[in-house]
Structures are given as structure tokens and as C-alpha cells.
Design an enzyme around this catalytic site. Sequence first.
Site, PDB file in Angstrom:
ATOM      1  N   ASP A  98       0.857  -1.181   0.000  1.00 30.50           N
ATOM      2  CA  ASP A  98       0.000   0.000   0.000  1.00 30.50           C
ATOM      3  C   ASP A  98       0.896   1.235   0.000  1.00 30.50           C
ATOM      4  O   ASP A  98       1.709   1.430   0.912  1.00 30.50           O
ATOM      5  CB  ASP A  98      -0.892  -0.027   1.255  1.00 30.50           C
ATOM      6  CG  ASP A  98      -2.250   0.589   1.016  1.00 30.50           C
ATOM      7  OD1 ASP A  98      -2.308   1.613   0.323  1.00 30.50           O
ATOM      8  OD2 ASP A  98      -3.249   0.052   1.534  1.00 30.50           O
ATOM      9  N   ASP A 199      -2.856   4.632  -2.660  1.00 28.61           N
ATOM     10  CA  ASP A 199      -3.867   5.305  -1.847  1.00 28.61           C
ATOM     11  C   ASP A 199      -4.223   6.673  -2.448  1.00 28.61           C
ATOM     12  O   ASP A 199      -3.322   7.479  -2.738  1.00 28.61           O
ATOM     13  CB  ASP A 199      -3.256   5.493  -0.443  1.00 28.61           C
ATOM     14  CG  ASP A 199      -4.261   5.924   0.591  1.00 28.61           C
ATOM     15  OD1 ASP A 199      -5.134   5.107   0.937  1.00 28.61           O
ATOM     16  OD2 ASP A 199      -4.174   7.082   1.050  1.00 28.61           O
ATOM     17  N   GLU A 241      -6.216   3.896  -6.395  1.00 23.62           N
ATOM     18  CA  GLU A 241      -7.499   4.211  -5.758  1.00 23.62           C
ATOM     19  C   GLU A 241      -7.981   5.529  -6.352  1.00 23.62           C
ATOM     20  O   GLU A 241      -7.380   6.575  -6.114  1.00 23.62           O
ATOM     21  CB  GLU A 241      -7.340   4.334  -4.232  1.00 23.62           C
ATOM     22  CG  GLU A 241      -8.685   4.436  -3.544  1.00 23.62           C
ATOM     23  CD  GLU A 241      -8.602   4.903  -2.084  1.00 23.62           C
ATOM     24  OE1 GLU A 241      -9.554   4.677  -1.339  1.00 23.62           O
ATOM     25  OE2 GLU A 241      -7.586   5.517  -1.703  1.00 23.62           O
ATOM     26  N   HIS A 315     -11.268  -2.283   3.352  1.00 17.08           N
ATOM     27  CA  HIS A 315     -11.161  -1.891   4.751  1.00 17.08           C
ATOM     28  C   HIS A 315     -11.890  -0.579   5.060  1.00 17.08           C
ATOM     29  O   HIS A 315     -11.927  -0.152   6.214  1.00 17.08           O
ATOM     30  CB  HIS A 315      -9.681  -1.763   5.123  1.00 17.08           C
ATOM     31  CG  HIS A 315      -9.022  -0.649   4.370  1.00 17.08           C
ATOM     32  ND1 HIS A 315      -8.861  -0.684   2.998  1.00 17.08           N
ATOM     33  CD2 HIS A 315      -8.512   0.526   4.780  1.00 17.08           C
ATOM     34  CE1 HIS A 315      -8.268   0.444   2.608  1.00 17.08           C
ATOM     35  NE2 HIS A 315      -8.049   1.192   3.673  1.00 17.08           N
ATOM     36  N   ASP A 316     -12.422   0.081   4.043  1.00 15.25           N
ATOM     37  CA  ASP A 316     -13.154   1.337   4.255  1.00 15.25           C
ATOM     38  C   ASP A 316     -14.658   1.165   4.096  1.00 15.25           C
ATOM     39  O   ASP A 316     -15.404   2.132   4.271  1.00 15.25           O
ATOM     40  CB  ASP A 316     -12.702   2.382   3.209  1.00 15.25           C
ATOM     41  CG  ASP A 316     -11.251   2.801   3.377  1.00 15.25           C
ATOM     42  OD1 ASP A 316     -10.760   2.814   4.517  1.00 15.25           O
ATOM     43  OD2 ASP A 316     -10.613   3.124   2.351  1.00 15.25           O
TER      44      ASP A 316
HETATM   45  C1  NOJ Z   1      -7.901   5.745   1.570  1.00 11.05           C
HETATM   46  C2  NOJ Z   1      -7.665   4.592   2.490  1.00 11.05           C
HETATM   47  O1  NOJ Z   1      -8.223   3.443   1.929  1.00 11.05           O
HETATM   48  C3  NOJ Z   1      -8.249   4.964   3.826  1.00 11.05           C
HETATM   49  O2  NOJ Z   1      -8.283   3.890   4.722  1.00 11.05           O
HETATM   50  C4  NOJ Z   1      -7.452   6.112   4.380  1.00 11.05           C
HETATM   51  O3  NOJ Z   1      -8.050   6.573   5.559  1.00 11.05           O
HETATM   52  C5  NOJ Z   1      -7.380   7.272   3.384  1.00 11.05           C
HETATM   53  N1  NOJ Z   1      -7.137   6.854   2.049  1.00 11.05           N
HETATM   54  C6  NOJ Z   1      -6.278   8.218   3.775  1.00 11.05           C
HETATM   55  O4  NOJ Z   1      -5.038   7.632   3.573  1.00 11.05           O
END
Ligand code: NOJ
Length: 542
Positions: A98, A199, A241, A315-316
Site C-alpha cells: 500500500d 492510496d 485508488e 477496509h473502508d
Molecule cells: C484511503 C484509504 O483506503 C483509507 O483507509 C485512508 O483513511 C485514506 N485513504 C487516507 O489515507
Amino acid sequence: MEKKWWQDSVIYQIYPRSFQDSNDDGIGDLRGIIKRLDYLEKLGIDAIWLSPVYQSPNDDNGYDISDYESILPEFGTMEDMEELIAEGKKRNIKFIMDLVVNHTSDEHPWFIEAKKSKENPYRDYYIWRDPVDGKEPNDLQSIFSGSAWELDETTGQYYLHLFSKKQPDLNWENPAVQQEIWKLMNFWLKKGIGGFRMDVIDLVGKIPDQKITGNGPRLHEYLKKMNQETFGKYDVMTVGETWGATPEIAKLYSNPDRQELSMVFQFEHIGLDEQPGKSKWDYQPLDFIKLKRVLSKWQTELGNEGWNSLFWNNHDLPRIISRWGNDSPEYRELSGKMLATLLHLMKGTPYIYQGEEIGMINTPVSSIEEIDDIESINMYQERIKQGYESKDILKSINRKGRDNARRPMQWDNSLNGGFTKGKPWLSLNESYTELNVEKALADPNSIFYYYQQLITLRKENPLVVWGDYKELLPDDPHLFVYERSLANEKWLVMANFYNKSASYHGEIQEIDKVVLSNYPNPQQNLVGMTLKPYEVIVFKLK
Ligand code: NOJ
């Protein structure tokens, strides 16, 4: 399109904090992952997207990095990491690291230097602005609530943070910052990793003064340069992402001719149960017809000029069975298998988020004290100030909060689900006594073996990877139906998205055989075809 290894691969995402603890400190770690590699090999995945394991004060659980070239001691050591990569290699499993370079931690040495004075050589690594009328330079908002600007008392200037104030944004316009990033990426590439998940990479070309955050004008210039200076020389995959991508934008990132990234990870389907123009916390029921339209659009519009990721979870995000399936014991597995089939038979690279393969579900809480996630906590505090009722905010958190995905992995029915013998950093979903890996492995009809079959289908049938996609019955309010075809072969995927039987009113085609289904003995004739609750069938047509 020239064929690449990541096009018929399946990626498994590990959130290391919650995967497997090996030293009973209550926190998952690298040696825990090593212990579970055989399990992942059995599932059949090709690569692991490893959420951040670098040195971090953990304001945002590792997405705030204070040293990109060392491992957070809670997770282990660099030797453990090297062993993990080597053990992965033995099982043909690659590691996708990541890469969080939109921002660092405020405890990164660059930021510690930068805030010392306006003249410090590191000052320009970050984004600083003078106050305007004694206040923030503008009204840009942080994604984690409140202003995106934080005043630094020492120098009297504000710095930009699109996430928490402990995550200051890097200034990508500074060539020295770019050099630092290429350096750290090459550090990891030399260790033999399989690539990077990037990210919020769509934010790095921001122009904060014009309030442009996503898709800034120099974004693709930066990515081209990154490709040339780092991973372009390796056979690795890169996934960006990219929240605001359209298929046209996705081609800019992932058209192989442009030499930027391998694929996008975009969220258009994920926003379909929120009120338009509001945030993810403002719920509205999913519009199923729109979901079909969006997923189908991405299937057809990229053509050979781009590559997409396929995912329901990460994970989000809340757990998909609780979100768009049905998490009652009766329908949990059926709806989980149905959702998995729809996704895994599409074109793109599928991602499985830890626990998805055993059907893990959301974990509702009754008080904000039970929540760890900074995004949820900040939103809670902001909405309380705005006069919302606590119970309504908790409802939003229970529906969409990130802790739903972050509860520890459920390995067996022993204490703490076999995740740790210590006190888990976040408590488990109490379903673990019933819903766990050990049980799934002992049951030939489990969702685990179903995922295993989906992965095998992709490996063994070029149609799944390369076939054309055609949506059927786009206006049907219950059924999701599509065809995949390659050369003379044609498959029909039919799913009932709801908990009531639904009949098929489409074209009658002749069936050769059933490839896969989630009920025993599915009907094999499209005449008078009725799908049971959450039933899915994949047919090979004559
Ligand atoms: C996206 C990530 O998936 C998330 O978990 C994170 O809080 C934010 N970017 C900031 O890095």
C-alpha cells in the site's frame, strides 16, 4: 491488449491489524500472516494487497506513515517482511504494498523539519498558505470532517490536510518530493514485491487554491514519471485508488499505451446507496436498476483501453452481505454466494477482502465508545455539534462505518475467534462461534469453497477473463442477468438479488450445462424459470 499476469489474477486484501496475531499483544502481525499463507494458497489467490505495515503513529491505522522504509514494531520487523515475501513466493503469492504518498504522518521527519521555520529546506515538501483575514485560506473541507487547513502556531501559516490533521498533504509540485517518492518505491521494488496499491492517487495533482482536489491538471504527468522512474522496469501491477473516475478517466490511468498504471479501483457502484450530493453517511436505499447500469457501463465502456478492479468490500467499506445481501443466518451464505458470483464472472481483476470468503458481516454498536475509526469519530463529533441525535449518527455508523470491515478475522470458535489469546485491539463480531474459517473448511458447501470455485473458473476459462459482456433485462427489478461470450462459447449468469422468488421473462436459449449455482439441483430450462431467494445460476449455453 498484451496479456499480463494480473489480468487473470485474484487479489486478497489483508488489513494486518485484524488478520492474525502471533504474539498475543492483541494486534495482528506479519508472522501471523505467514502462518495463514497455506490457507490463502488453498483459497487460490495470486496476490495479497497488504494494507500499510510501515512505521506509523496510527492516527489512521497506518495510513499516516512516519517512515516508509521500516516496519511498525507492532507488526514485526523488516526481516519478518522479507520472510513473508519469500514465503509468499514459494506459494506463488505476490505482495502488493500500500503506497500512501498523498500525505505523510505529521510525525514524519520531513514534516517535523518543515514546521520548524519558513526557511527550512523541507518546508516546501508540504502545502503552506498564509491566513486570509486571520482565518483559513479557503473553505476546503477535510474528508475526515472540518477544515482541511490547520494553523501552525510557530510560523503562523496553515498547512493542508485532506484527511486528519496528523496527515499533512505532500507538495507534489516540488521535484524533491517526487524524488523521495521514487526512492522509497524503488526500495520496495528491490525487495521483490508484486506491485503497489496507490492510496487516493487521484488527489496528488491537487490545486488547493482553486479548490481542485481530485483529477488535477498534472496528475497524469506525475504518474507517467513515476512509471518511468520506478515500477516501469519491473513486471509488477499497480492499482490506483481513484474515487472520481469515469470510464474515460480510467482509460487515462490504465490504457497500456499510456504507461501509467495497470488498473483503477473506482467506486461508482459504491455510492449508490447515499443521497445524491450528500455524504456516505446520508443513506438512501440502493437503486438496483442503477447498480446494474453502473456495473454494466464499466464492463462495456473500457474496451481494450483500460482495466478495472472488481470489488464489493475493502477496509473502508461495510460488509457487503449486510449491505446489499442479507445477513440473517438463513440467507447469509446464499446472498454472499450470489453477490460473489455476479462480481467474479465479470471482466476485471477481482479483490476479496479478508473474511469475505467466509461471509463475515457488519458489527453494529450502541455507543460511540465502541468505535475506533477516526473517520466515524470525527463525523460523530461534528454532527453532534450540528444538533443531530446520537442514535441517528450511530445508525449511519452502523450502516457505513469502517470498523465494520476492521473487526478481527474469525478463524475458529475458540477465545477471540483464534485471532489472539490477548485482548483484541478491536472486539470481534460475536458471530465468530458459528461463522469462522475452521467451520467453513469443514463444510464442502461453505462460501469458502464457493469462492475457491469462482477463482478456479477464472483460471480455467479465458471467457471469464476476456469474454465480451452483455447485460440482459436491464429493467428487471429483481434479476441481474448477463452474458459473457468468447469465440463460440457463451455463458449466462442469472441472479435473483432479493429474498423473494422471481421469474425470468427473457429470451429462451438452450442450455448446455450448469457451470455453478448456489442451490442444489437448479432448474435447467429457461422456460418457466423461477429463481429462489438470492439464487444464482451460471449456465453454459448451447
Ligand atoms: C484511503 C484509504 O483506503 C483509507 O483507509 C485512508 O483513511 C485514506 N485513504 C487516507 O489515507
